[in-house]
Design a protein around this motif. Structure first.
Motif, short mmCIF file in Angstrom:
data_model
loop_
_atom_site.label_atom_id
_atom_site.label_comp_id
_atom_site.label_asym_id
_atom_site.label_seq_id
_atom_site.Cartn_x
_atom_site.Cartn_y
_atom_site.Cartn_z
N GLY A 216 0.39 -1.24 -0.28
CA GLY A 216 -0.17 0.30 0.25
C GLY A 216 0.90 0.90 0.11
O GLY A 216 0.56 2.70 -0.85
N GLY A 217 1.48 0.99 1.04
CA GLY A 217 3.13 2.00 1.07
C GLY A 217 3.55 2.48 -0.81
O GLY A 217 3.56 3.49 -1.30
N MET A 274 -6.47 -11.50 -0.25
CA MET A 274 -7.96 -12.51 0.68
C MET A 274 -8.46 -12.32 1.56
O MET A 274 -9.41 -11.86 2.01
N GLY A 275 -8.06 -11.83 2.13
CA GLY A 275 -8.34 -11.97 3.88
C GLY A 275 -8.62 -10.41 4.44
O GLY A 275 -9.86 -9.91 5.00
N ARG A 276 -8.34 -9.25 3.55
CA ARG A 276 -8.18 -8.14 3.42
C ARG A 276 -10.00 -8.22 2.83
O ARG A 276 -11.31 -7.33 2.67
N ILE A 277 -10.28 -7.94 1.77
CA ILE A 277 -10.97 -8.80 1.33
C ILE A 277 -12.74 -8.86 1.04
O ILE A 277 -13.73 -8.54 1.66
N ASN A 278 -12.39 -10.09 2.54
CA ASN A 278 -12.86 -11.02 3.01
C ASN A 278 -13.35 -9.99 4.53
O ASN A 278 -14.81 -9.90 4.78
N MET A 378 -5.37 8.70 0.81
CA MET A 378 -6.60 8.21 0.26
C MET A 378 -6.39 6.81 -0.80
O MET A 378 -6.16 5.74 -0.75
N VAL A 379 -5.32 6.94 -1.42
CA VAL A 379 -4.99 5.75 -1.92
C VAL A 379 -3.73 4.59 -0.92
O VAL A 379 -4.42 3.37 -0.72
N GLY A 380 -2.65 5.30 0.37
CA GLY A 380 -2.28 4.43 1.30
C GLY A 380 -3.37 4.17 1.97
O GLY A 380 -3.78 2.28 2.42
N GLY A 381 -4.51 4.65 2.48
CA GLY A 381 -5.04 4.29 3.18
C GLY A 381 -6.33 3.41 3.17
O GLY A 381 -7.17 2.63 3.42
N ALA A 382 -6.52 3.20 1.66
CA ALA A 382 -7.34 2.11 0.87
C ALA A 382 -7.38 0.69 1.43
O ALA A 382 -8.16 0.11 1.26
N PHE A 383 -5.56 0.55 1.99
CA PHE A 383 -5.35 -0.82 2.27
C PHE A 383 -4.42 -0.24 3.80
O PHE A 383 -3.99 -1.62 4.16
#
Length: 423
Positions: A216-217, A274-278, A378-383
């Motif tokens: 993400g960084g 995939m864990g994040r998407i969950n 916003m971009v880094g925080g999206a993840f």
């Protein structure tokens, strides 16, 4: 010894804070962003320095002779409503103990944002605030960049433990947000040696972001670099410089770093992704079932059993947007997104009104670089789940203060940036 030095410095500032709350706000920001006490090994690590500084600042504010006014703009009103809504969701939180503990942290950040708005209302104070912010986080950027060079990028850059920047994603996000602030300081500094030093600090900070090994960084760094070029002067020169720097950094980093970054393209095969998407789907399902959300700290295994597509994959929010959605519902997310959009649009208004006028060009530069910093957030925080990172709300306050100064200038007041005596 380190504990004694840090304690002596902070407590030594208390008499100055009691005389002038400006010193208190600057000290609060230094403690909040750099966390110097977390670099100690003994009693200073857990000493409530921020609380002591906040109490001293409020005491000074009560006897301060200057007018104490909060600029009630659309941003500050929305922030207040958002804060009140978070209190409501805390009252009905599914994890009451964890929610009240988190609320106790969040309301203090919001409260000190309003104190900052009351106190840091002159050009010189805003400039000082930007210096303290950039240097506090820039310390880790320079330190991390040197560390990455010395270790060949084989080890991760991390911030102090038990802080917002204690994990690789958090420090990467903070450093991406700091680079544009350094660029603003470079644009508004007349001393050549300071400009050179800031340029070196920006390069080392960019290297530190890569050294966090955060995907993400990395995406945030790409976005920040693109917008820096888009919004800066001498675009061709900086595009060429950035391309050469990026080539050097990417060639320098070890092969396993490149393999980790490559998983951005193959996220379906990555268990972490995939864990994040969950977790994101869990937040969406929870918000649908409970319009007020689950309250702070609701990303827990027993709730994943009820709302997650895959109950066995329990993860934190890993996104500022889904964190707010899951914890505060669609209303909370709407308020949060509105705050971001309003801040961005106000920064655009400042640029249009202040650009090209010698007395206010620095305000246009500040607004521009804060927008780039918001892109990094916003971009880094999206993840990454850092929806309550105090630097974001700090930047919201700075944009509001800059707008107030532009309006003061337009009404005929003198809005010169002032001298640099505070160096």
């Amino acid at each position: 010894m380190r504990d004694i030095v840090v304690t002596a410095v902070i407590l030594g500032l208390i008499p100055w804070i009691l005389v002038n709350p400006v010193v208190g706000v600057l000290t609060w920001c230094w403690l909040g962003f750099m966390n110097p006490h977390k670099l100690c090994w003994g009693f200073a690590q857990t000493f409530p320095f921020a609380q002591v500084v906040a109490i001293a600042t409020l005491a000074a504010l009560m006897t301060w002779k200057e007018p104490k006014k909060i600029p009630w703009t659309r941003e500050t009103k929305t922030l207040l409503v958002f804060t009140l809504w978070m209190f409501v969701t805390t009252l009905f939180a599914l994890n009451p103990e964890g929610a009240w503990e988190q609320w106790n942290k969040v309301w203090k950040i919001m409260f000190m944002t309003y104190v900052t708005l009351m106190v840091m209302n002159t050009p010189k104070r805003i400039h000082m605030l930007l210096w303290v912010t950039a240097l506090s986080l820039g310390f880790y950027g320079v330190k991390g960049g040197i560390f990455t060079l010395m270790t060949g990028g084989n080890f991760m850059v991390l911030g102090p433990q038990a802080t917002f920047i204690g994990v690789r994603g958090g420090i990467a996000l903070a450093l991406n947000m700091t680079i544009p602030l350094m660029r603003y300081l470079q644009l508004t500094t007349s001393q050549r040696w300071i400009r050179i030093g800031l340029g070196v600090a920006m390069a080392l900070t960019g290297l530190a972001v890569i050294g966090t090994h955060s995907r993400g960084g990395f995406l945030g760094a790409v976005a920040v670099s693109f917008f820096l070029i888009l919004k800066t002067r001498r675009k061709f020169f900086y595009t060429l410089l950035l391309a050469l720097t990026a080539y050097g950094i990417l060639s320098f980093m070890p092969s396993f770093w490149a393999e980790r970054m490559h998983t951005i393209e193959t996220y379906e095969e990555d268990a972490s992704a995939m864990g994040r998407i969950n977790a994101w789907l869990f937040a969406f399902n929870l918000a649908k079932a409970r319009p007020i959300g689950g309250g702070f700290e609701c990303f827990r295994d027993w709730l994943f059993d009820r709302y997650a597509p895959n109950p066995g994959e329990v993860h934190d929010a890993h996104s500022i947007f889904f964190e707010v959605l899951g914890e505060h519902g669609f209303v909370g997310l709407a308020l949060y997104l509105a705050l971001i959009l309003m801040t961005w649009r106000t920064a655009t208004w400042i640029k249009r009104q202040a650009h090209g006028v010698s007395e206010t060009q620095w305000l246009a530069d500040a607004a521009t670089m804060i927008q780039v910093s918001l892109v990094g957030y916003m971009v880094g925080g999206a993840f990454l789940g850092l929806a309550y990172f105090d630097l974001f709300y700090h930047l919201v306050g700075l944009v509001v203060l800059c707008r107030v100064l532009v309006e003061r200038y337009q009404s005929g007041e003198d809005v010169r940036i002032g001298d640099y005596a505070f160096f």
